[in-house]
Scaffold this active site. Structure first.
Site, PDB file in Angstrom:
ATOM      1  N   HIS A   1       0.852  -1.196   0.000  1.00 47.61           N
ATOM      2  CA  HIS A   1       0.000   0.000   0.000  1.00 47.61           C
ATOM      3  C   HIS A   1       0.880   1.236   0.000  1.00 47.61           C
ATOM      4  O   HIS A   1       1.936   1.254   0.620  1.00 47.61           O
ATOM      5  CB  HIS A   1      -0.914   0.007   1.236  1.00 47.61           C
TER       6      HIS A   1
ATOM      7  N   GLU B   1      -7.835  -5.210   0.006  1.00 53.00           N
ATOM      8  CA  GLU B   1      -8.342  -6.070  -1.057  1.00 53.00           C
ATOM      9  C   GLU B   1      -8.045  -7.544  -0.823  1.00 53.00           C
ATOM     10  O   GLU B   1      -8.677  -8.401  -1.425  1.00 53.00           O
ATOM     11  CB  GLU B   1      -7.738  -5.664  -2.419  1.00 53.00           C
TER      12      GLU B   1
HETATM   13  N1  COA Z   1       3.851  -7.432  -5.086  1.00 52.37           N
HETATM   14  C1  COA Z   1       5.180  -7.420  -5.382  1.00 52.37           C
HETATM   15  N2  COA Z   1       5.964  -6.356  -5.218  1.00 52.37           N
HETATM   16  C2  COA Z   1       5.413  -5.242  -4.713  1.00 52.37           C
HETATM   17  C3  COA Z   1       4.045  -5.174  -4.379  1.00 52.37           C
HETATM   18  C4  COA Z   1       3.271  -6.341  -4.587  1.00 52.37           C
HETATM   19  N3  COA Z   1       1.972  -6.346  -4.304  1.00 52.37           N
HETATM   20  N4  COA Z   1       3.755  -3.946  -3.908  1.00 52.37           N
HETATM   21  C5  COA Z   1       4.889  -3.266  -3.955  1.00 52.37           C
HETATM   22  N5  COA Z   1       5.888  -4.036  -4.441  1.00 52.37           N
HETATM   23  C6  COA Z   1       7.270  -3.648  -4.664  1.00 52.37           C
HETATM   24  C7  COA Z   1       7.398  -3.062  -6.058  1.00 52.37           C
HETATM   25  O1  COA Z   1       7.729  -4.035  -7.017  1.00 52.37           O
HETATM   26  C8  COA Z   1       8.496  -2.054  -5.872  1.00 52.37           C
HETATM   27  O2  COA Z   1       9.738  -2.718  -5.916  1.00 52.37           O
HETATM   28  P1  COA Z   1      11.023  -2.047  -6.645  1.00 52.37           P
HETATM   29  O3  COA Z   1      11.289  -0.801  -5.853  1.00 52.37           O
HETATM   30  O4  COA Z   1      12.075  -3.096  -6.519  1.00 52.37           O
HETATM   31  O5  COA Z   1      10.583  -1.780  -8.051  1.00 52.37           O
HETATM   32  C9  COA Z   1       8.290  -1.560  -4.439  1.00 52.37           C
HETATM   33  O6  COA Z   1       7.577  -2.597  -3.757  1.00 52.37           O
HETATM   34  C10 COA Z   1       7.494  -0.272  -4.362  1.00 52.37           C
HETATM   35  O7  COA Z   1       6.377  -0.402  -5.221  1.00 52.37           O
HETATM   36  P2  COA Z   1       5.583   0.866  -5.796  1.00 52.37           P
HETATM   37  O8  COA Z   1       4.637   0.401  -6.859  1.00 52.37           O
HETATM   38  O9  COA Z   1       6.516   1.988  -6.122  1.00 52.37           O
HETATM   39  O10 COA Z   1       4.808   1.306  -4.512  1.00 52.37           O
HETATM   40  P3  COA Z   1       3.533   2.157  -4.531  1.00 52.37           P
HETATM   41  O11 COA Z   1       3.470   2.805  -3.215  1.00 52.37           O
HETATM   42  O12 COA Z   1       3.449   3.036  -5.702  1.00 52.37           O
HETATM   43  O13 COA Z   1       2.439   1.003  -4.746  1.00 52.37           O
HETATM   44  C11 COA Z   1       0.627  -0.349  -4.751  1.00 52.37           C
HETATM   45  C12 COA Z   1       1.380   0.732  -3.993  1.00 52.37           C
HETATM   46  C13 COA Z   1      -0.680  -0.618  -4.025  1.00 52.37           C
HETATM   47  C14 COA Z   1       0.320   0.128  -6.171  1.00 52.37           C
HETATM   48  C15 COA Z   1       1.480  -1.640  -4.811  1.00 52.37           C
HETATM   49  O14 COA Z   1       1.779  -2.089  -3.512  1.00 52.37           O
HETATM   50  C16 COA Z   1       0.785  -2.736  -5.624  1.00 52.37           C
HETATM   51  O15 COA Z   1       0.926  -2.773  -6.844  1.00 52.37           O
HETATM   52  N6  COA Z   1       0.048  -3.664  -4.947  1.00 52.37           N
HETATM   53  C17 COA Z   1      -0.714  -4.654  -5.646  1.00 52.37           C
HETATM   54  C18 COA Z   1      -2.044  -4.076  -6.131  1.00 52.37           C
HETATM   55  C19 COA Z   1      -2.999  -3.830  -5.000  1.00 52.37           C
HETATM   56  O16 COA Z   1      -3.175  -4.638  -4.119  1.00 52.37           O
HETATM   57  N7  COA Z   1      -3.657  -2.679  -5.058  1.00 52.37           N
HETATM   58  C20 COA Z   1      -4.683  -2.304  -4.077  1.00 52.37           C
HETATM   59  C21 COA Z   1      -4.219  -1.190  -3.210  1.00 52.37           C
HETATM   60  S1  COA Z   1      -5.381  -0.842  -1.915  1.00 52.37           S
END
Ligand code: COA
Length: 381
Positions: free
Chosen positions: A264, A320
């Site tokens: 998150h 989720e």
């Molecule tokens: N699975 C695998 N790796 C994950 C991850 C996941 N669910 N969530 C974060 N990471 C990793 C990313 O690959 C990234 O790694 P890197 O720095 O080596 O590239 C790092 O953690 C940071 O990810 P980032 O996308 O920059 O963080 P964010 O704060 O922008 O993302 C989300 C938040 C929610 C988009 C992300 O955690 C995600 O994609 N989760 C899955 C989708 C989800 O459940 N969404 C509902 C949110 S309520």
């Protein structure tokens, strides 16, 4: 400005774009409150309709006010004949989120008088009609796509009970109703998340409420946002059993694929909504045909946490992750999960619509241009 010195705020992380008095998201300690009341207290002691009132108007309603709002929503929820005709004409393969996003601007927004509601703005009353009707449309879509006729609302039941009645064709059990209320309260509001921000951007242009809600619902559908609930359940079904979880997670991470429902932007500890949904999912699944599904989710969560810990990272389940197991136990098909989220979150969007309108400035950020420079104008000879 020198391009090399420009700071790019990719994903707007950490950028405060406005003030809000609706929800407080405390990522470091994993707390979420609406208008100053912790969601733990709201889900334990208040109804969904109480929380709608709270989020919209700033304080909990009196019994009379809650009854008036509930009645307004029940009276507004049944799709009109023309809405049913539109639905019947659509291909049955349409995803429920496409149905909600597409129909929102077309909903007949006329409303009956609601003197007990403090809805000074016509647009709020119209927004509430849309919100209630979306629940009715969702239930209608479930029946129409199976060629079934629609049940009609029962005026002796409340709004949420009516939703379950319309969706399943049966009066809900006390447990099913309580489960739905908690889940929908948890999904109602969450600060400046992506879809709410989309709602605020649309509101800032003075677009009408139906356009605002449609823009927000479309934004919610993405798998990095609301769409993660459906994806998380599909993932657990694909994995099949707890014993397969660690291998699946290893492969996913090796291929740089995301585990849906984990991680998150705001919460650096367990998402407070997942803290409530996980034990609820466990209670609903244990001893039932869904038990393996729940245990598989637990195994995935543990495997992700272990794998991330080896990389010096912490990652937790978000709202989720366990919600799909709860919805599944309620008999909601997985392609409806995100639309269930939408019909709960729509009240949060309306609260932000009011807040943005009350102190509006067009939201219009900038981008650093990195394309080719325009050809220099021909110099006059
Ligand atoms: N699975 C695998 N790796 C994950 C991850 C996941 N669910 N969530 C974060 N990471 C990793 C990313 O690959 C990234 O790694 P890197 O720095 O080596 O590239 C790092 O953690 C940071 O990810 P980032 O996308 O920059 O963080 P964010 O704060 O922008 O993302 C989300 C938040 C929610 C988009 C992300 O955690 C995600 O994609 N989760 C899955 C989708 C989800 O459940 N969404 C509902 C949110 S309520």
């Amino acid at each position: 400005m020198n391009a090399q010195q420009t700071t790019i705020h990719k994903g707007l992380e950490g950028i405060i774009v406005d003030r809000t008095a609706i929800a407080k998201v405390e990522g470091a300690i994993g707390r979420l409150s609406y208008r100053g009341i912790d969601i733990k207290e709201l889900t334990a002691a208040h109804s969904f309709v109480d929380c709608v009132w709270l989020v919209l108007f700033g304080s909990l309603p009196s019994t009379e006010q809650a009854r008036a709002l509930d009645d307004f929503l029940v009276r507004s929820m049944a799709p009109t004949d023309s809405e049913q005709r539109i639905l019947a004409a659509l291909p049955r393969s349409k995803h429920p989120m496409e149905i909600l996003q597409g129909l929102t601007p077309l909903i007949d927004r006329r409303f009956a008088d609601a003197p007990a509601l403090p809805v000074e703005s016509t647009e709020l009353a119209e927004g509430l009609v849309i919100a209630a009707r979306l629940a009715g449309i969702l239930a209608a879509w479930q029946h129409l796509r199976h060629g079934e006729s629609l049940p009609v609302p029962d005026r002796t039941l409340g709004f949420q009970a009516n939703f379950l009645l319309l969706f399943s064709g049966r009066r809900p059990t006390v447990q099913a109703l309580a489960t739905l209320q908690v889940t929908q309260i948890l999904q109602m509001e969450h600060g400046f998340n992506a879809s709410t921000f989309a709602a605020r951007v649309a509101t800032s242009t003075l677009a009408p409420v139906q356009a605002v809600l449609s823009a927000a619902i479309g934004t919610l559908s993405g798998p990095l946002h609301g769409g993660a609930d459906e994806a998380a359940l599909q993932m657990a079904l694909e994995i099949g059993a707890p014993a397969n979880a660690a291998d699946y997670v290893r492969q996913c991470l090796a291929q740089k694929r995301r585990i849906m429902g984990m991680g998150h932007r705001e919460y650096k500890t367990v998402d407070p909504r997942a803290r409530i949904l996980k034990p609820m999912a466990e209670r609903l699944c244990s001893g039932s045909t869904h038990e393996t599904l729940f245990k598989t989710l637990v195994a995935v969560e543990e495997a992700v946490q272990q794998a991330m810990a080896q990389r010096g990272r912490k990652i937790h389940a978000n709202v989720e992750f366990y919600k799909g197991a709860v919805m599944n136990a309620l008999g909601i098909p997985s392609d409806f999960f995100t639309s269930m989220f939408a019909i709960g979150r729509v009240y949060g969007y309306l609260a932000h619509f009011l807040e943005q309108r009350a102190d509006n400035r067009l939201i219009r950020p900038q981008a650093q241009y990195v394309g080719p420079d325009p050809a220099s104008a021909a110099q006059p000879e």
